[in-house]
Every structure is written in C-alpha cells, then in structure tokens.
Design a protein around this motif. Sequence first.
Motif: not given
Length: 277
Positions: A18-35, A242-248
């Motif tokens: 598993a490789n969960w980089t910051e861009p991947v994490y940010s995309d997952l937060v956006r697509r899942s609405a934080g769930n 916002r945090s560094s992981f929810t900047s977008r």
Amino acid sequence: MSIPQKDLTFQKLGLDCANWTEPVYSDLVRRSAGNEEKMLVLYFNRIGWPTSLPTSEKEPFVKSVLREKKNALEELMLKSLPLRPGVEDFIDDACNKGIPVIILTAYSRSGEKTARSIVEKLGDERLSKIKVVGNEEVEKSLYGQLVFGKGMSSSLDEQLAKEARKAASAEKQRIAEEVASLLKVSVNIDTSSSERLEKIVASLRAGAEIAEVPVYNCILVAGSKSGLAAAEQIGMPRVALRSSFTSRAEFPTANAIMDGFGGADLTISKLCQKRWS
C-alpha cells in the motif's frame, strides 16, 4: 486517517504494497467527503484488495483497518504530536476577553481518549480556564439526559419521568427531520448515520449549555464536515479550519473557511467583528 496513521496501520496488517501518498490522500478525502470507511473502500478498489480476502469479508476487513488506525493514532499521540501553530494564543486571547472556550472531545472519530490527549498539551493553567466536554459531560447535560435517557435522577416522580420520555421522543423525531432535511439539501455531506449526527448535535448543545450561551451565539471551529453539518442543523455559526490534508476540500456548510490560527487567518478579533447569519 492521516498518512502517518495509515503507514503504521498498513505495516501492522502486513500491507507493505500500500502506498498512500499525500496527493492520493487528498483525492480520497475529496471523493469520500471525509468518510473513513468509504476512503478505504475507494483506495482498495483502486490498488486491489488482498488476494486472500473473500468478497464477503471486505466490510470486516475495513473495520479492522480502522481499529488499527485508532491504535496507531494513540501511539502517535504518545510521541507528542504538536498542537496546531497559534491555537494557544487563540485560546489565551479568548480567555483574556472573557469569551468562553469549550473544547468538544465527545464526537471525535478517533476516540475521546485520543482527543483528550491532544487537549492536555495545552497545559494545566490553560485547561483551568476552559471547559472540555466529553461523553460524560454530554450524558450529564440536560439535553443529553432528555435525548439519550442516561443519568436521569431516580428521585423524579413518575409523571416527570413520563414527560421527560415524551420530550426525548419529540427531540429524536426533530433530529430525524433535521437529518432528512440535510440529506435532501446536500448529498455530499457525510452524516454517516442519524445516530452519528445525533451524537454530534448533542455534543454541540451540551457545549452551549455548559458555556451558558445560546447555540446561535456560539461559534464552532472545526475541520470535519460532519461537525459543521450538525452545527448548521441547530443554527450554530461555524468556521471550517483547513489542514494540510484538506487544503483542497470544500466546506459548503461553513460560514467562513480559514487555513489556520492567527495573522491573516483565524483570530478572536475576526470572530467578534464578523456578522454571522
């Protein structure tokens, strides 16, 4: 689930691929609405589920990952994860101006124990000037007693208890209507379940009750969409931080969105000057 927590969790479960980089994490937060559960499902749908995992076991597997994540977060707290820059000055400024500061740990997704361990970093002197509201405080609040039916005094006479149960039933119905309204207005907001939203609302109301301030005169500062959505339902003004992981990330229910404390961002002066609606 932030990146450090994820790394520890995946390592413990033997998921070295598993490789969960910051861009991947940010995309997952956006697509899942934080769930968090949805984030994991999306992630493993992307990279592939463990080959030995039967389809029927996917849900228990996700829950086991989240349990390990909670443990990893607690380990991270023990390593002195720092407070956000400026939060101490923000709290001090509020206390000096006589503004009540309530910190809610009751509805933290990571658990009240972890949330309290972060709050304790503020120090004893600062903690003596503020109020921390956890599960116990929520259950003991008038609102919590009516809604959850816990902590009711045994000395209440039968009629009073009956009226309390009626009030609790009516309040639960009102909360259900709030949830229904929320789902109609914005399907992108993660409420997880009516039970989850009810718990957050109870925490917010208990905080206002302890501060002795009407909910519409309180201001919630939070980084989660669920907390902001619950505050919107009861008419409490809200600021998304916002945090560094929810900047977008987008926070459609927030009255204002800030990137941090102090300076050009969130200050007590700005909160006092803004006209909330």
